[in-house]
Design an enzyme around this catalytic site. Structure first.
Site, PDB file in Angstrom:
ATOM      1  N   GLU A  14       2.631   9.350  -1.785  1.00 38.96           N
ATOM      2  CA  GLU A  14       1.911   9.214  -0.689  1.00 38.96           C
ATOM      3  C   GLU A  14       1.780   7.567  -0.450  1.00 38.96           C
ATOM      4  O   GLU A  14       2.406   6.872  -1.689  1.00 38.96           O
ATOM      5  CB  GLU A  14      -0.146   9.250  -1.440  1.00 38.96           C
ATOM      6  CG  GLU A  14      -0.561   9.335  -0.216  1.00 38.96           C
ATOM      7  CD  GLU A  14      -1.334   7.759   0.201  1.00 38.96           C
ATOM      8  OE1 GLU A  14      -0.749   7.330  -0.296  1.00 38.96           O
ATOM      9  OE2 GLU A  14      -0.612   7.103   1.266  1.00 38.96           O
ATOM     10  N   CYS A  61      -7.290   6.547  -0.241  1.00 40.62           N
ATOM     11  CA  CYS A  61      -6.270   7.048  -0.570  1.00 40.62           C
ATOM     12  C   CYS A  61      -6.906   7.995  -0.127  1.00 40.62           C
ATOM     13  O   CYS A  61      -8.184   8.397  -0.236  1.00 40.62           O
ATOM     14  CB  CYS A  61      -5.955   7.410  -2.031  1.00 40.62           C
ATOM     15  SG  CYS A  61      -4.596   8.389  -2.590  1.00 40.62           S
ATOM     16  N   CYS A  64      -5.514  11.559  -3.630  1.00 39.16           N
ATOM     17  CA  CYS A  64      -7.370  11.796  -4.371  1.00 39.16           C
ATOM     18  C   CYS A  64      -8.538  10.987  -3.935  1.00 39.16           C
ATOM     19  O   CYS A  64      -8.704  10.119  -4.044  1.00 39.16           O
ATOM     20  CB  CYS A  64      -6.816  10.807  -6.196  1.00 39.16           C
ATOM     21  SG  CYS A  64      -6.052   8.907  -5.754  1.00 39.16           S
ATOM     22  N   HIS A  68     -11.410   6.827  -5.264  1.00 37.44           N
ATOM     23  CA  HIS A  68     -11.607   5.541  -5.059  1.00 37.44           C
ATOM     24  C   HIS A  68     -12.896   5.024  -4.649  1.00 37.44           C
ATOM     25  O   HIS A  68     -13.719   4.270  -5.154  1.00 37.44           O
ATOM     26  CB  HIS A  68     -10.524   4.535  -3.953  1.00 37.44           C
ATOM     27  CG  HIS A  68      -9.972   4.686  -4.178  1.00 37.44           C
ATOM     28  ND1 HIS A  68      -9.173   3.500  -5.238  1.00 37.44           N
ATOM     29  CD2 HIS A  68      -8.313   5.219  -4.221  1.00 37.44           C
ATOM     30  CE1 HIS A  68      -7.692   3.390  -5.441  1.00 37.44           C
ATOM     31  NE2 HIS A  68      -7.554   4.737  -4.645  1.00 37.44           N
ATOM     32  N   ARG A 489      -3.899   9.798 -11.119  1.00 41.82           N
ATOM     33  CA  ARG A 489      -2.342   8.495 -12.025  1.00 41.82           C
ATOM     34  C   ARG A 489      -3.081   7.621 -12.944  1.00 41.82           C
ATOM     35  O   ARG A 489      -1.818   7.093 -13.179  1.00 41.82           O
ATOM     36  CB  ARG A 489      -2.316   8.138  -9.973  1.00 41.82           C
ATOM     37  CG  ARG A 489      -1.370   8.399  -9.380  1.00 41.82           C
ATOM     38  CD  ARG A 489      -1.488   8.782  -7.865  1.00 41.82           C
ATOM     39  NE  ARG A 489      -0.949   9.837  -7.241  1.00 41.82           N
ATOM     40  CZ  ARG A 489      -1.523  10.728  -6.696  1.00 41.82           C
ATOM     41  NH1 ARG A 489      -2.779  10.653  -7.074  1.00 41.82           N
ATOM     42  NH2 ARG A 489      -1.447  11.319  -6.106  1.00 41.82           N
ATOM     43  N   SER A 512      -1.720   2.895  -9.237  1.00 46.30           N
ATOM     44  CA  SER A 512       0.223   2.621  -9.558  1.00 46.30           C
ATOM     45  C   SER A 512       0.342   1.355  -8.967  1.00 46.30           C
ATOM     46  O   SER A 512       1.692   0.916  -8.920  1.00 46.30           O
ATOM     47  CB  SER A 512       0.368   3.270  -7.821  1.00 46.30           C
ATOM     48  OG  SER A 512       0.278   4.865  -7.821  1.00 46.30           O
ATOM     49  N   CYS A 556       1.843   6.832  -5.879  1.00 46.45           N
ATOM     50  CA  CYS A 556       0.419   6.864  -4.480  1.00 46.45           C
ATOM     51  C   CYS A 556       0.660   5.304  -4.068  1.00 46.45           C
ATOM     52  O   CYS A 556      -0.246   4.368  -4.453  1.00 46.45           O
ATOM     53  CB  CYS A 556      -0.498   6.685  -5.031  1.00 46.45           C
ATOM     54  SG  CYS A 556      -1.898   7.535  -3.392  1.00 46.45           S
ATOM     55  N   CYS A 559      -2.671   3.214  -2.326  1.00 47.96           N
ATOM     56  CA  CYS A 559      -3.594   2.639  -3.659  1.00 47.96           C
ATOM     57  C   CYS A 559      -2.955   1.263  -4.548  1.00 47.96           C
ATOM     58  O   CYS A 559      -3.213   0.391  -4.054  1.00 47.96           O
ATOM     59  CB  CYS A 559      -3.339   3.772  -4.512  1.00 47.96           C
ATOM     60  SG  CYS A 559      -4.276   3.763  -6.160  1.00 47.96           S
TER      61      CYS A 559
END
Lengths: 578, 371
Positions: A14, A61, A64, A68, A489, A512, A556, A559
């Protein structure tokens, strides 16, 4: 003499990630990873109503897609000291566990598998032998000869068309692909099955949150009211749907994902010898079975491990201003060299890289200047890895954690099946295996939370929302909060400062960012970079091994590269309407 | 070129007989206003047509549009990718990385000049030469311009590509703009929503393939099929709105009975989308049905449309109680705080609309020539 290679874009992730690496003697000897996009979500979150921010930062994001929002809600509730009803807490836990599983399965089949599975090679398979292989590793009913023959015909038609679409120009036939044709065919079939399956499990989010991606959350609870005698709220029909989807999820994870993972891994044991990287692991923990999200009850425990030392799990206190700090020495920001705790976070955008189009971000190859939009968070000065591997390792090592025995049992079973020791976890393969093991744990826990929810409703509690502090008039003039979550993640944290009913400052330190960070002031590499050291490269022009290692983190980047501030905060109305 | 690629084969695989296929071609010819003799030519074109090449670019986004797309129930995403289109570039799904990935895009565009669809997910930052989003060392701005040059049409996926969405919200730190602010000489299908509904995305793609023309668009460039009604018009709680029965607090008795969420800030009366009609994830639910007010995610500038207040505050007035009044006929005046943006946008989109009409007419003429 080292040669330099650039991989940009790293696909099947992503967001936008670039890796520049030095290769010598068939191995990577140095690497720089760069987040090449930034959006400025945190600055946009400022001055808004804290009850609204979950929706805005949820858009960090869409993969996922729930974490958030949940983390933001936790941060605001922490700041305003709001306790949520038990039903809301359980619904949130179910939704979080669902995204863990969904995300891991999609990552394994649709983003990671093409690093291990040679798709055109599946045309060479004998469908009969494929069926035998599939039946030998699981009870999955779709494993007949006819099924695999049909699948192979479909693939033949696709390849025969000459339009390979997403499979075009790939690395097929590369010597790093080691699966026999039968395993390749089985994996291709399950790639398509998983694509079908993944749209089902997310329906649990749709029931509780109205849609997926981006289901709805609510500060103080959940908006999906429960009324077991109503026709326009959560009732037995809705609960039955959720129950069925959870059962199907457990079956898919146990009969398809895990058997495939272990079967494929058995051909790639060489990838258990590299890609480990930092050896430092950090978890905030999640899924508390104790009251008020008490960390002592975390099923995924909190803690840190340094230098692969499994005999000592260090305590983590995110609120301690000396523990988590962000550095910008190698990032495109006006830097704050000594590092800042996120509550004091200060970020000012300043691009100093080469003018585009560029071939390299550093002609010298030293990468001693800024080279990424990602900052460098550090824990007590250490670069840390976060994610499923970190969670499994901390759970494995933390003997007093409520779920330690369960985690250890599942890890030992998987390692035993592959015939490798615990040290194999510290690797590209270990990271990939940890994700699968965690999916199984989460499936079991989802069922547990669901049963608790039903029992609680049965006992007469239908409450899903705490009204007490909804109105801003009930809030303190100024307060701070932190939301901590284990996202698919890894360790995710949102930090909010509320003043006069509005967001005064908002910072996100995301998985990330930990993993994809550039070097810090001391020159310590981030986790992606460190993991690439020593990775073999059979063909420099076809970086399969590099991709395998980077993908094992499930990067990601939307993110990671989200943090910017501008020097002026002038509203740019003209640009919006231009 | 193997025959299994063709649209005809695609229909055959779904149980459509040769006889029905020819019937379809006849109806198609008639509906396009062509001579009955054109049937054979249409059949031949459909029998040998290659899968439609699609270049799908991701810029400033969160990938929720791709995630939504792979959730589509009818047709399934795998069927679209394997039998209907040739997805020649898609950063999240494609196998090749780095220069091999970019080569795949270049090759597909060269081989299909004027005949590929460019799908864009995400906004494009234009501030400071666009250095806030780079792919393969090139700013998104340059990538978009180059890819659009020989595209047949552009699909702007989601609110990022349609109106800038979250990164363009105040104060828009990177100068993010939507596709239509940069590309002005191509037909653009705007498919807003954060993200759009999966079946809407699949519907837009398959509309183009099935009917061989772009869907009819409104003045904001949105397909009328999916954005012709407000969520309010077909809301499952609408009867409670009409009866004046409102949820006053989350989880109150009204909430448990499923009364109207208007007073909780619901933007359903101002939002054009298919949520209350198609619903999400296979027609299962949508935000309002699951108890949360609509946040208006398919409307222009929706993050800033609350006039500085919380999104849980309700609007001062409910525009147009008449069902099915769309933005075109309704006028922007009653769309609350969105009024400035919508008006500016509508003025701009009128240009796009003319281009689209011209394009539709050209396409129809082209079919005539070939037919």
């Amino acid at each position: 003499m080292a040669e330099r290679i650039v991989v940009d874009p790293i696909t099947r992730i992503e967001g936008h990630l670039r890796v520049e690496a030095k290769v010598e003697g068939g191995k990577i000897i140095d690497a720089a990873s760069t987040g090449t996009t930034v959006r400025g979500i945190e600055i946009i979150a400022r001055d808004r109503d804290p009850r609204d921010v979950w929706a805005l930062v949820q858009r960090i994001c869409g993969v996922c897609t729930t974490t958030h929002a949940l983390t933001s809600i936790r941060a605001v509730e922490d700041a305003l000291q709001i306790r949520v009803p038990k039903n809301a807490d359980l619904i949130r836990k179910i939704m979080l566990a669902v995204i863990q599983i969904h995300d891991h399965v999609v990552h394994f089949y649709h983003l990671h598998a093409p690093d291990w599975v040679d798709v055109p090679n599946a045309l060479q398979a004998d469908p009969k032998k494929t069926a035998e292989l599939a039946q030998s590793i699981s009870r999955w009913p779709k494993s007949s000869v006819g099924y695999f023959r049909d699948m192979q015909d479909k693939l033949k038609a696709f390849v025969g068309s000459g339009q390979l679409g997403i499979f075009a120009n790939a690395y097929w036939g590369h010597p790093a692909y080691k699966l026999p044709p039968e395993a390749n065919l089985m994996a291709v079939a399950h790639y398509l099955e998983a694509l079908d399956w993944q749209k089902e499990i997310v329906k649990i989010h749709t029931v509780f949150g109205g849609k997926n991606p981006h289901p709805n959350y609510l500060v103080g609870g959940m908006a999906s009211a429960i009324n077991i005698d109503g026709d326009n709220a959560m009732n037995i029909e809705k609960f039955n749907l959720v129950g069925r989807l959870i059962d199907e999820t457990m079956e898919f994870v146990n009969e398809v994902y895990l058997p495939d993972l272990l079967a494929i891994a058995s051909f790639y044991k060489d990838t258990a010898t590299y890609g480990g990287g930092l050896g430092n692991y950090l978890c905030f923990g999640d899924f508390s079975v104790a009251a008020n999200n008490d960390p002592s009850g975390f099923l995924l425990p909190r803690g840190a491990i340094l230098n692969k030392n499994l005999s000592e799990v260090l305590d983590v206190d995110p609120r301690d201003p000396q523990q988590i700090m962000e550095y910008t020495d190698h990032s495109w920001y006006e830097n704050s060299k000594n590092g800042l705790h996120p509550w004091e976070g200060e970020t000012n955008l300043k691009y100093t890289g080469p003018k585009a189009p560029y071939q390299t971000l550093d002609e010298s190859g030293n990468f001693d200047k800024p080279y990424s939009w990602i900052k460098s968070p550090r824990w007590k000065g250490h670069a840390m890895e976060v994610g499923p591997l970190a969670r499994m390792i901390v759970g494995y090592a933390k003997k007093d954690a409520p779920s330690h025995d369960f985690i250890k049992e599942e890890i030992d079973k998987a390692l035993g099946g592959l015939g490798v020791g615990v040290e194999a976890l510290f690797s590209t393969l270990g990271r990939t295996a940890a994700r699968g093991i965690e999916s199984k744990l989460c499936a079991v826990w989802t069922k547990r939370f669901f049963n608790e929810l039903i029992a609680n409703v049965k006992a007469g509690d239908q409450k899903t929302f705490n009204q007490e502090k909804w109105e801003p008039a009930t809030w303190p003039k100024e307060c701070k909060g932190v939301g901590l979550t284990e996202a698919p993640r890894g360790a995710l944290s949102h930090w909010v400062h509320i003043k006069d009913g509005k967001v005064a400052n908002y910072q996100c330190v995301v998985p990330s960012t930990w993993n994809g960070s550039p070097k810090d002031a001391k020159g310590q590499h981030g986790a992606y970079e460190a993991s690439l050291m020593g990775v073999p490269m059979v063909k420099q022009d076809q970086p399969v091994e590099l991709l395998r290692t980077i993908h094992s983190f499930d990067p990601c980047l939307a993110c990671a590269a989200h943090i910017i501030d501008t020097e002026t905060r002038e509203t740019t109305k003209v640009e919006i309407l231009r | 070129m193997a025959s299994q690629d063709s649209f005809y084969q695609y229909l055959r695989n779904r149980g459509v007989s040769r006889r029905d296929f020819i019937k379809f071609c006849t109806v198609m010819a008639a509906s396009l206003g062509l001579d009955p003799g054109a049937t054979g030519a249409i059949a031949e074109a459909l029998e040998t047509k290659r899968r439609m090449p699609v270049i799908w670019r991701n810029f400033q986004e969160c990938t929720c549009c791709t995630e939504s797309f792979i959730r589509t129930q009818h047709p399934k995403a795998a069927d679209i990718i394997m039998t209907m289109i040739s997805l020649d570039y898609h950063e999240t799904l494609m196998v090749a990385s780095g220069h091999q990935a970019e080569e795949a895009a270049q090759k597909a565009m060269e081989e299909n000049r004027g005949n590929y669809i460019l799908a864009v997910e995400g906004a494009i930052p234009v501030k400071d030469d666009g250095m806030y989003c780079c792919i393969a060392g090139r700013p998104a701005l340059d990538v978009l311009k180059e890819d659009a040059k020989h595209a047949k049409a552009i699909i702007a996926w989601g609110s990022c590509a349609v109106n800038g969405c979250v990164q363009a919200a105040k104060p828009n730190p990177t100068g993010a703009v939507p596709v239509q602010h940069i590309i002005k000489d191509k037909p653009i299908i705007n498919v807003p929503g954060c993200p759009p509904i999966a079946e809407v995305m699949a519907g837009v793609i398959t509309h183009v393939l099935t009917f061989e023309r772009l869907p009819e668009l409104d003045s904001q460039g949105r397909p009328k099929t999916f954005y012709g009604h407000r969520i309010h018009d077909k809301c499952n709680r609408r009867a409670y709105f009409d009866a004046g029965m409102f949820v006053e607090n989350f989880d109150d008795q009204g909430a448990r009975e499923g009364w109207c969420l208007y007073k909780m800030g619901c933007k359903g009366p101002n939002t054009y989308n298919s949520c209350s009609n198609l619903e999400w994830n296979g027609g299962l639910s949508y935000p309002i049905k699951s108890g949360h007010p609509c946040i208006g995610c398919s409307e222009f500038g929706f993050w800033d449309n609350n006039g500085g207040k919380s999104m849980y505050n309700h609007l001062s007035e409910v525009p147009g109680l008449k069902i099915g009044v769309n933005v075109d006929t309704f006028g922007a005046a009653a769309v609350g705080a969105a009024v400035v943006g919508a008006a500016a946008h509508a003025g701009f989109s009128a240009v796009t609309k003319k281009q689209l009409e011209k394009q539709a007419s050209d396409n129809s003429n082209k079919n005539k020539v070939e037919g």
